[in-house]
Enzyme design. Structure first.
Site, PDB file in Angstrom:
ATOM      1  N   LYS A 115       1.136  -0.993  -0.283  1.00 22.02           N
ATOM      2  CA  LYS A 115      -0.016  -0.177  -0.225  1.00 22.02           C
ATOM      3  C   LYS A 115       1.024   1.350  -0.387  1.00 22.02           C
ATOM      4  O   LYS A 115       2.078   1.316   0.619  1.00 22.02           O
ATOM      5  CB  LYS A 115      -0.692  -0.238   1.500  1.00 22.02           C
ATOM      6  CG  LYS A 115      -2.082   0.845   1.369  1.00 22.02           C
ATOM      7  CD  LYS A 115      -3.200   0.523   0.832  1.00 22.02           C
ATOM      8  CE  LYS A 115      -4.174   2.386   0.870  1.00 22.02           C
ATOM      9  NZ  LYS A 115      -3.841   2.897  -0.411  1.00 22.02           N
ATOM     10  N   LYS A 134       4.939   1.777   8.930  1.00 21.49           N
ATOM     11  CA  LYS A 134       3.689   2.647   8.820  1.00 21.49           C
ATOM     12  C   LYS A 134       2.655   1.785   9.229  1.00 21.49           C
ATOM     13  O   LYS A 134       1.546   2.523   9.895  1.00 21.49           O
ATOM     14  CB  LYS A 134       3.291   4.063   8.357  1.00 21.49           C
ATOM     15  CG  LYS A 134       1.979   5.333   8.381  1.00 21.49           C
ATOM     16  CD  LYS A 134       2.430   5.812   7.616  1.00 21.49           C
ATOM     17  CE  LYS A 134       3.040   6.631   6.477  1.00 21.49           C
ATOM     18  NZ  LYS A 134       3.268   7.697   5.906  1.00 21.49           N
ATOM     19  N   LYS A 180       4.817   1.782  -2.666  1.00 18.87           N
ATOM     20  CA  LYS A 180       5.325   3.506  -2.869  1.00 18.87           C
ATOM     21  C   LYS A 180       5.644   3.300  -4.497  1.00 18.87           C
ATOM     22  O   LYS A 180       5.956   3.136  -5.397  1.00 18.87           O
ATOM     23  CB  LYS A 180       6.431   4.509  -2.524  1.00 18.87           C
ATOM     24  CG  LYS A 180       5.193   5.676  -2.492  1.00 18.87           C
ATOM     25  CD  LYS A 180       5.396   6.253  -1.361  1.00 18.87           C
ATOM     26  CE  LYS A 180       5.017   7.453  -1.452  1.00 18.87           C
ATOM     27  NZ  LYS A 180       3.621   8.059   0.139  1.00 18.87           N
ATOM     28  N   THR A 214      -4.322  12.628   6.674  1.00 20.59           N
ATOM     29  CA  THR A 214      -3.098  12.286   7.249  1.00 20.59           C
ATOM     30  C   THR A 214      -3.358  13.902   8.292  1.00 20.59           C
ATOM     31  O   THR A 214      -2.543  13.607   9.981  1.00 20.59           O
ATOM     32  CB  THR A 214      -2.807  12.883   5.892  1.00 20.59           C
ATOM     33  OG1 THR A 214      -2.604  12.333   4.843  1.00 20.59           O
ATOM     34  CG2 THR A 214      -0.955  13.028   6.666  1.00 20.59           C
ATOM     35  N   ASN A 222      -2.101  19.401   0.741  1.00 18.95           N
ATOM     36  CA  ASN A 222      -2.976  18.990   1.065  1.00 18.95           C
ATOM     37  C   ASN A 222      -3.061  18.986   2.592  1.00 18.95           C
ATOM     38  O   ASN A 222      -3.548  19.266   3.677  1.00 18.95           O
ATOM     39  CB  ASN A 222      -3.193  17.663   0.811  1.00 18.95           C
ATOM     40  CG  ASN A 222      -4.032  16.621   1.611  1.00 18.95           C
ATOM     41  OD1 ASN A 222      -3.953  16.161   2.563  1.00 18.95           O
ATOM     42  ND2 ASN A 222      -5.164  15.962   1.353  1.00 18.95           N
ATOM     43  N   SER A 259      -7.383   5.521   4.321  1.00 17.79           N
ATOM     44  CA  SER A 259      -7.269   4.874   2.959  1.00 17.79           C
ATOM     45  C   SER A 259      -7.403   2.865   2.940  1.00 17.79           C
ATOM     46  O   SER A 259      -8.094   2.728   2.130  1.00 17.79           O
ATOM     47  CB  SER A 259      -6.420   4.631   1.811  1.00 17.79           C
ATOM     48  OG  SER A 259      -5.649   5.915   1.853  1.00 17.79           O
TER      49      SER A 259
HETATM   50  P1  NAD Z   1       0.961  18.720  -1.093  1.00 17.94           P
HETATM   51  O1  NAD Z   1       1.575  18.365  -2.934  1.00 17.94           O
HETATM   52  O2  NAD Z   1      -0.328  18.505  -1.790  1.00 17.94           O
HETATM   53  O3  NAD Z   1       2.027  19.410  -1.061  1.00 17.94           O
HETATM   54  C1  NAD Z   1       3.117  19.765  -0.801  1.00 17.94           C
HETATM   55  C2  NAD Z   1       3.499  21.874  -0.541  1.00 17.94           C
HETATM   56  O4  NAD Z   1       4.915  21.881  -0.280  1.00 17.94           O
HETATM   57  C3  NAD Z   1       3.063  22.385  -1.729  1.00 17.94           C
HETATM   58  O5  NAD Z   1       2.396  23.535  -1.358  1.00 17.94           O
HETATM   59  C4  NAD Z   1       4.330  23.052  -1.715  1.00 17.94           C
HETATM   60  O6  NAD Z   1       4.716  24.735  -2.518  1.00 17.94           O
HETATM   61  C5  NAD Z   1       5.356  22.107  -0.968  1.00 17.94           C
HETATM   62  N1  NAD Z   1       6.559  22.141  -0.719  1.00 17.94           N
HETATM   63  C6  NAD Z   1       7.229  21.743  -1.519  1.00 17.94           C
HETATM   64  N2  NAD Z   1       8.816  22.335  -1.849  1.00 17.94           N
HETATM   65  C7  NAD Z   1       8.988  22.845  -1.097  1.00 17.94           C
HETATM   66  C8  NAD Z   1       9.850  23.363  -0.247  1.00 17.94           C
HETATM   67  N3  NAD Z   1      11.286  23.122  -0.465  1.00 17.94           N
HETATM   68  N4  NAD Z   1       9.558  24.694   1.243  1.00 17.94           N
HETATM   69  C9  NAD Z   1       7.897  24.332   1.284  1.00 17.94           C
HETATM   70  N5  NAD Z   1       6.942  23.789   0.941  1.00 17.94           N
HETATM   71  C10 NAD Z   1       7.306  23.347  -0.611  1.00 17.94           C
HETATM   72  O7  NAD Z   1       1.250  16.823  -0.780  1.00 17.94           O
HETATM   73  P2  NAD Z   1       1.213  17.060   0.287  1.00 17.94           P
HETATM   74  O8  NAD Z   1       0.059  15.507   0.080  1.00 17.94           O
HETATM   75  O9  NAD Z   1       0.688  17.494   1.319  1.00 17.94           O
HETATM   76  O10 NAD Z   1       2.084  15.593   1.388  1.00 17.94           O
HETATM   77  C11 NAD Z   1       3.382  17.032   1.749  1.00 17.94           C
HETATM   78  C12 NAD Z   1       3.934  15.579   2.731  1.00 17.94           C
HETATM   79  O11 NAD Z   1       3.261  14.757   3.494  1.00 17.94           O
HETATM   80  C13 NAD Z   1       4.956  14.438   1.566  1.00 17.94           C
HETATM   81  O12 NAD Z   1       6.114  14.213   2.284  1.00 17.94           O
HETATM   82  C14 NAD Z   1       4.286  13.276   1.521  1.00 17.94           C
HETATM   83  O13 NAD Z   1       5.174  12.523   1.467  1.00 17.94           O
HETATM   84  C15 NAD Z   1       3.214  13.231   3.466  1.00 17.94           C
HETATM   85  N6  NAD Z   1       2.290  12.387   3.159  1.00 17.94           N
HETATM   86  C16 NAD Z   1       1.094  13.095   2.488  1.00 17.94           C
HETATM   87  C17 NAD Z   1       0.060  12.627   2.664  1.00 17.94           C
HETATM   88  C18 NAD Z   1      -1.165  12.412   2.289  1.00 17.94           C
HETATM   89  O14 NAD Z   1      -2.109  11.935   2.271  1.00 17.94           O
HETATM   90  N7  NAD Z   1      -1.347  13.499   1.050  1.00 17.94           N
HETATM   91  C19 NAD Z   1      -0.471  11.138   3.423  1.00 17.94           C
HETATM   92  C20 NAD Z   1       1.013  11.188   4.471  1.00 17.94           C
HETATM   93  C21 NAD Z   1       2.249  11.907   4.145  1.00 17.94           C
END
Ligand code: NAD
Length: 420
Positions: A69, A93, A105, A189, A219, A349
């Site tokens: 997953k 996780k 992944k 999340t 997000n 999920s």
């Molecule tokens: P997303 O694409 O919605 O948002 C990412 C954000 O980070 C964007 O606003 C982008 O502009 C910003 N960003 C990118 N580079 C940056 C930098 N150098 N400095 C500051 N901001 C920066 O992604 P997301 O889904 O919110 O995921 C963010 C993190 O959370 C990732 O590490 C992802 O693996 C982790 N995550 C997300 C989920 C989920 O359900 N969305 C679940 C578990 C983990």
């Protein structure tokens, strides 16, 4: 540690945890390598009629506890090492949360902001065509990650249904509600992290009105800001890939979210009480809770000393390097680690997958209640291990997961495992 690949760095955490458990060395050896990583080149038709190709990966790291997953990331710097490391984290996780899954992944090396909506749809469908033979509701179940969303999951679910000739919503999670998505997946999340902080606030020495800094306003970052602000906490600085802003009096989270929805940066709010901030200085802003919610390796040996927060909530995957961790530990800053702190996403999920298989859909209150129950149960268990063994919450989370993973490997029978 610099120069090492990301997976080698991640494996340091496994070794740290293994020191506290009696683990068969064969089991540890099995966990050091992904089971399979497939790399393909996706060729798609662009709107101008030309063809372009993009590298793509899917890693199934370990399926001992169930189907693999993990999300699919669209990012210009993705590579096999990143995908395998993210799959390794997913493996742990899912075990931390006691979900019946292994870890996987996927990624495409692309900046999706440079594609039109129709090109993005063709790319998403091409991804599913390339990997449909290893993906499946009982084999490998993708979800959204950085720069992918429910619309992309919907296209992929539709493509998979066309390939196998039947509606198969449980093949992918994070889908739009109309295609079998779960209520509550959008903010899961952040909500998981929010429940965790709320439950542990007293133990962490966090007050009723926290000053919070959020790095990354996508997000995860937007929803944590919204949930904490609704409880009266102040979001005093945030950043995205274009810059950072701060307001000691507290930023207007609704306006920030509205700006992002219009495709603007958080920096579009600069003016009045809101001032620009050097993005490199963001993690050093004096606050109670620092929430890295962007990408990996953002807090490291060169900047961890600047952190002034009481606690760090890792909504991003791998935002703190092992060297960064050691510096934060010396400063008595508690890190709530990614494999626990952001596990609300994979947990909902899992709820989505269960609902798809049952064909019975839960009300939002049920999703929130069950998520809360699991986050608090596993968070408390990890907090207790950390206190008893006098280790960091990260090591405690790996100990917690490793025990579950090791017993699953042993239950399968080691001869099959290690001969195959
Ligand atoms: P997303 O694409 O919605 O948002 C990412 C954000 O980070 C964007 O606003 C982008 O502009 C910003 N960003 C990118 N580079 C940056 C930098 N150098 N400095 C500051 N901001 C920066 O992604 P997301 O889904 O919110 O995921 C963010 C993190 O959370 C990732 O590490 C992802 O693996 C982790 N995550 C997300 C989920 C989920 O359900 N969305 C679940 C578990 C983990």
């Amino acid at each position: 540690m610099s120069g090492d690949n990301l997976l080698d760095v991640a494996l340091v955490r496994l070794d740290d945890a293994a020191r506290h458990l009696q683990i068969d060395p064969d089991v540890l050896e099995k966990l050091k390598y992904p089971r399979e990583t497939t790399k393909v080149r996706l060729m798609i038709r662009m709107d101008d009629g030309s063809r372009k190709s993009f590298l793509a990966w899917r890693c199934r790291y370990d399926d001992t506890r169930g189907p693999t997953k993990g999300g699919i990331r669209f990012h210009p710097e993705s590579d096999a090492d990143e995908v395998e490391t993210l799959a390794f984290w997913m493996t742990f996780k899912c075990a931390v949360m006691n979900l019946p899954y292994g870890g996987g992944k996927g990624a495409v090396r692309i900046d999706p902001r440079q594609l039109s909506k129709t090109e993005l749809e063709r790319l998403s469908r091409a991804y599913m065509q390339a990997f449909a033979r290893i993906i499946g509701p009982d084999r490998d179940i993708p979800a959204p990650d950085v720069y992918t969303n429910s619309m992309i999951m919907g296209w992929m679910a539709d493509e998979y249904g066309q390939i196998v000739g039947e509606n198969s919503p449980a093949v992918i999670t994070g889908k739009p509600i109309a295609l079998g998505g779960s209520l509550g997946r959008d903010d899961a999340t952040a909500r998981g992290g929010y429940y965790l902080v709320r439950d542990l606030a007293q133990d962490l020495g966090l007050g009723l009105q926290m000053r919070v800094v959020v790095q990354g306003f996508g997000n995860a970052g937007q929803f944590i800001a919204k949930l904490l602000a609704a409880d009266g906490h102040k979001i005093i600085a945030v950043s995205d890939s274009s810059g950072a802003v701060q307001s000691p009096a507290g930023l207007d989270v609704a306006r920030l979210i509205a700006a992002k929805a219009e495709g603007k940066s958080v920096t579009s709010l600069i003016g009045g009480d809101v001032s620009a901030l050097d993005p490199d200085a963001l993690i050093g802003v004096d606050c109670d809770l620092l929430v890295p919610a962007a990408l990996e390796n953002m807090i490291h040996e060169k900047n961890a000393e600047q952190v002034k927060a009481k606690a760090v909530l890792e909504l991003a995957n791998g935002p703190v390097t092992p060297e960064g961790d050691a510096i934060l530990a010396k400063k008595n800053i508690v890190v709530l680690p990614d494999i626990l702190a952001n596990a609300g996403g994979v947990t909902v999920s899992y709820f989505e997958w269960v609902q798809n298989r049952q064909g019975y859909y839960w009300p939002l209150e049920d999703v929130h209640r069950r998520l809360h129950e699991i986050m608090v149960r596993e968070g408390r268990a990890i907090w207790q291990i950390a206190q008893e063994k006098k280790v960091s919450c990260r090591t405690a989370a790996y100990i917690h997961a490793l025990g579950r993973r090791a017993s699953a490997i042993e239950s399968h029978g080691t001869q099959t495992f290690f001969n195959s």
